[in-house]
Scaffold this motif. Structure first.
Motif, PDB file in Angstrom:
ATOM      1  N   GLU A   1       0.876  -1.396  -0.174  1.00  0.00           N
ATOM      2  CA  GLU A   1      -0.055  -0.194   0.126  1.00  0.00           C
ATOM      3  C   GLU A   1       0.894   0.738   0.051  1.00  0.00           C
ATOM      4  OE1 GLU A   1      -3.822  -2.078   2.779  1.00  0.00           O
ATOM      5  OE2 GLU A   1      -2.170  -0.447   3.373  1.00  0.00           O
ATOM      6  N   ARG A   2       2.191   1.760   0.630  1.00  0.00           N
ATOM      7  CA  ARG A   2       2.384   2.651   0.644  1.00  0.00           C
ATOM      8  C   ARG A   2       3.465   2.333  -0.620  1.00  0.00           C
ATOM      9  NH1 ARG A   2       3.555   0.208   6.188  1.00  0.00           N
ATOM     10  NH2 ARG A   2       5.947  -1.246   4.845  1.00  0.00           N
ATOM     11  N   ALA A   3       4.127   1.467  -1.263  1.00  0.00           N
ATOM     12  CA  ALA A   3       4.719   1.515  -2.118  1.00  0.00           C
ATOM     13  C   ALA A   3       3.691   2.540  -3.949  1.00  0.00           C
ATOM     14  CB  ALA A   3       4.847   0.218  -2.824  1.00  0.00           C
ATOM     15  N   PHE A  35      -4.436  11.089  -1.582  1.00  0.00           N
ATOM     16  CA  PHE A  35      -5.463   9.879  -2.030  1.00  0.00           C
ATOM     17  C   PHE A  35      -5.284   9.033  -3.279  1.00  0.00           C
ATOM     18  CE2 PHE A  35      -6.707  13.018   1.337  1.00  0.00           C
ATOM     19  CZ  PHE A  35      -7.146  11.561   2.026  1.00  0.00           C
ATOM     20  N   VAL A  36      -5.101   7.821  -3.622  1.00  0.00           N
ATOM     21  CA  VAL A  36      -5.787   6.930  -4.310  1.00  0.00           C
ATOM     22  C   VAL A  36      -6.357   5.969  -3.947  1.00  0.00           C
ATOM     23  CG1 VAL A  36      -3.450   5.900  -4.229  1.00  0.00           C
ATOM     24  CG2 VAL A  36      -4.877   5.728  -6.286  1.00  0.00           C
ATOM     25  N   PHE A  51      -4.595   6.649   2.152  1.00  0.00           N
ATOM     26  CA  PHE A  51      -4.221   8.480   2.226  1.00  0.00           C
ATOM     27  C   PHE A  51      -2.389   8.249   2.636  1.00  0.00           C
ATOM     28  CE2 PHE A  51      -4.990  11.572   5.694  1.00  0.00           C
ATOM     29  CZ  PHE A  51      -4.212  13.081   4.763  1.00  0.00           C
ATOM     30  N   ARG A  52      -2.099   8.710   1.788  1.00  0.00           N
ATOM     31  CA  ARG A  52       0.054   8.689   2.380  1.00  0.00           C
ATOM     32  C   ARG A  52       0.054   7.532   2.679  1.00  0.00           C
ATOM     33  NH1 ARG A  52      -0.677  14.654   6.452  1.00  0.00           N
ATOM     34  NH2 ARG A  52      -0.516  16.018   5.456  1.00  0.00           N
ATOM     35  N   GLY A  53      -0.404   6.421   2.290  1.00  0.00           N
ATOM     36  CA  GLY A  53       0.322   4.917   1.825  1.00  0.00           C
ATOM     37  C   GLY A  53      -0.545   4.220   3.241  1.00  0.00           C
ATOM     38  N   ALA A 112      -2.747   9.054   9.585  1.00  0.00           N
ATOM     39  CA  ALA A 112      -2.264   9.488   8.233  1.00  0.00           C
ATOM     40  C   ALA A 112      -2.478  10.917   8.322  1.00  0.00           C
ATOM     41  CB  ALA A 112      -2.891   9.144   6.840  1.00  0.00           C
ATOM     42  N   LEU A 113      -3.174  12.191   8.630  1.00  0.00           N
ATOM     43  CA  LEU A 113      -3.177  13.326   8.592  1.00  0.00           C
ATOM     44  C   LEU A 113      -2.256  14.111   9.203  1.00  0.00           C
ATOM     45  CD1 LEU A 113      -5.224  15.316   7.837  1.00  0.00           C
ATOM     46  CD2 LEU A 113      -6.694  15.308  10.027  1.00  0.00           C
ATOM     47  N   LEU A 114      -2.042  13.257  10.396  1.00  0.00           N
ATOM     48  CA  LEU A 114      -1.587  14.398  11.689  1.00  0.00           C
ATOM     49  C   LEU A 114       0.159  13.642  11.541  1.00  0.00           C
ATOM     50  CD1 LEU A 114      -3.482  14.671  14.715  1.00  0.00           C
ATOM     51  CD2 LEU A 114      -2.947  16.071  13.211  1.00  0.00           C
TER      52      LEU A 114
END
Length: 429
Positions: free
Chosen positions: A301-303, A316-317, A348-350, A407-409
């Motif tokens: 997911e991160r990659a 985002f994806v 969101f951010r991986g 993820a947001l923070l």
């Protein structure tokens, strides 16, 4: 007694006011006494020149983190680092003297801080900010959902049979028989759709009996759930979520952007819509494993997210086209593609923060897909009956509030995004 928040003291220069907070730092010198008092809005220096009165002894008797009220005159003093203000005390009331030594300090590790979470949150502005952001995010979600025609629901958290596959549920005693804590409001959301409630929105507790010891798993967390009737396809669900999250991040950026940058070292970027979309097949191509059918692991997911961000600049994806083998039986399958589902995850951010799908609303197809998965339909009689009497096409999503905040923070663990964390090894405090 009316107290003035520390953050509003500049409005009262030259006036006598009362503040209430905790004695954060003590510097009790021979001629001067300095006490930094912290409340929920900030910190101010209380400055007293020893004069032989009872006030000297009152301040000398303070301990770190004692709860105090201080009445005094607000003075403008540019030498003071804390906003150029100080409070010259006239009266100090110790409401609760803190025991010493404190059980936590700046050297205490994460698990030790969780043991004394109330002190941890009180002491660290970054920890308190999490819950201010959470409040803003939830309010913005509700604003969006209400404006979009959603009805807020509160579904049961005690169930007579295990939901979905029956795995990962907590069993509890219930008047001489077994009950289960709901691992999702999924079936109840769909019942509401069948009841003619056009759009459903819920924020509530979710329970997962997963023996997972990762930074992103919890056994109890807050879920944000949406279900939408009369959709054309799953794109309607993704469209709803991306617009909701753009609204949420705009509210968070406006209300807390500077604090988040200062305290958390991360920037809140309001996303453009639509969000990027890639299929699971494309995701595996990015990972160098074309033709793979497995679900994405956290590293995958991160990659994938990093590659999408590199190509599009978007944080985002949506990942779509999940194999039916890794999705629940109630996810609809595209016409002519029985091995796939009309489902998605949102990264969101991986970090995976959402799972959603168009649901299968046709009774016979739903029963057949349950059989293919080996899911017994007997305990789900009430749920399945919803699809026998005119249930409309529908779809929805479930979002983990803690993961969104994490993820947001830029938090290292979901433990920091939760006031009192629950995991396999933690039931206290």
């Amino acid at each position: 007694m009316i107290r003035v928040p520390v953050a509003r003291l500049r409005d009262h220069i030259g006036q006598t006011v009362t503040i209430a907070g905790w004695a954060a730092t003590l510097r009790l010198q021979r001629a001067m006494q300095f006490v930094l008092v912290r409340d929920h809005s900030g910190t101010v220096q209380v400055t007293h020149r020893r004069d032989g009165t009872a006030l000297d002894a009152e301040l000398d008797g303070l301990t770190p983190e004692s709860a105090v009220r201080v009445t005094g005159r607000v003075s403008d003093n540019p030498v003071v680092n804390l906003g150029g203000l100080e409070l010259i005390p006239e009266r100090v009331t110790v409401e609760n003297r803190a025991a010493t030594p404190l059980p936590v300090d700046d050297r205490t590790g994460p698990e030790g801080r969780l043991d004394w979470r109330f002190l941890d949150v009180r002491h660290r502005p970054a920890a308190r900010l999490v819950f201010e952001v959470q409040t803003t995010a939830e309010r913005a979600m509700r604003e969006f959902a209400y404006a979009a025609g959603c009805t807020e629901m509160h579904t049961p958290k005690l169930m007579g049979s295990a939901s979905e596959s029956g795995a990962e549920v907590f069993e509890v005693g219930y008047f001489g028989r077994r009950a289960y804590l709901a691992q999702s409001p999924q079936f109840y959301k769909q019942m509401a759709i069948a009841a003619g409630i056009d759009r459903v929105f819920e924020v509530g507790p979710v329970f997962r009996a997963e023996p997972s010891f990762t930074a992103r798993h919890a056994t109890e967390f807050t879920g944000v759930d949406v279900e939408l009737a009369w959709i054309a396809d799953v794109e309607d669900v993704m469209d709803f979520e991306e617009r909701m999250l753009a609204h949420v991040l705009a509210a968070v950026a406006a209300g807390h952007g500077e604090q988040i940058s200062e305290l958390c070292g991360t920037r809140v970027t309001v996303p453009a819509v639509p969000f990027p979309r890639i299929t699971m097949a494309q995701a595996h191509e990015i990972l160098g494993a074309p033709g793979a059918r497995a679900d994405l692991d956290p590293a995958g997911e991160r990659a994938v997210a990093a590659r999408v961000t590199e190509r599009t600049g978007h944080e985002f994806v949506f990942v779509t086209g999940y194999p039916a083998s890794v999705r629940p039986f109630y996810h609809m399958r595209p016409a002519g593609e029985p091995d796939l589902t009309c489902g998605f995850d949102l990264l969101f951010r991986g970090l995976e923060i959402t799972t959603g799908a168009q649901r299968e609303h046709r009774y016979d197809v739903l029963v057949r897909q349950a059989a293919e998965k080996g899911v017994g339909t007997g305990p789900m009689r009430d749920y399945l009956n919803c699809f026998r009497y005119g249930c409309p096409p529908h779809g929805g999503l479930g979002l983990g509030l803690g993961r969104l905040l994490m993820a947001l923070l830029g938090l290292d663990s979901i433990r920091e995004a939760t006031f009192l964390f629950r995991g396999p090894n933690r039931l206290t405090p």
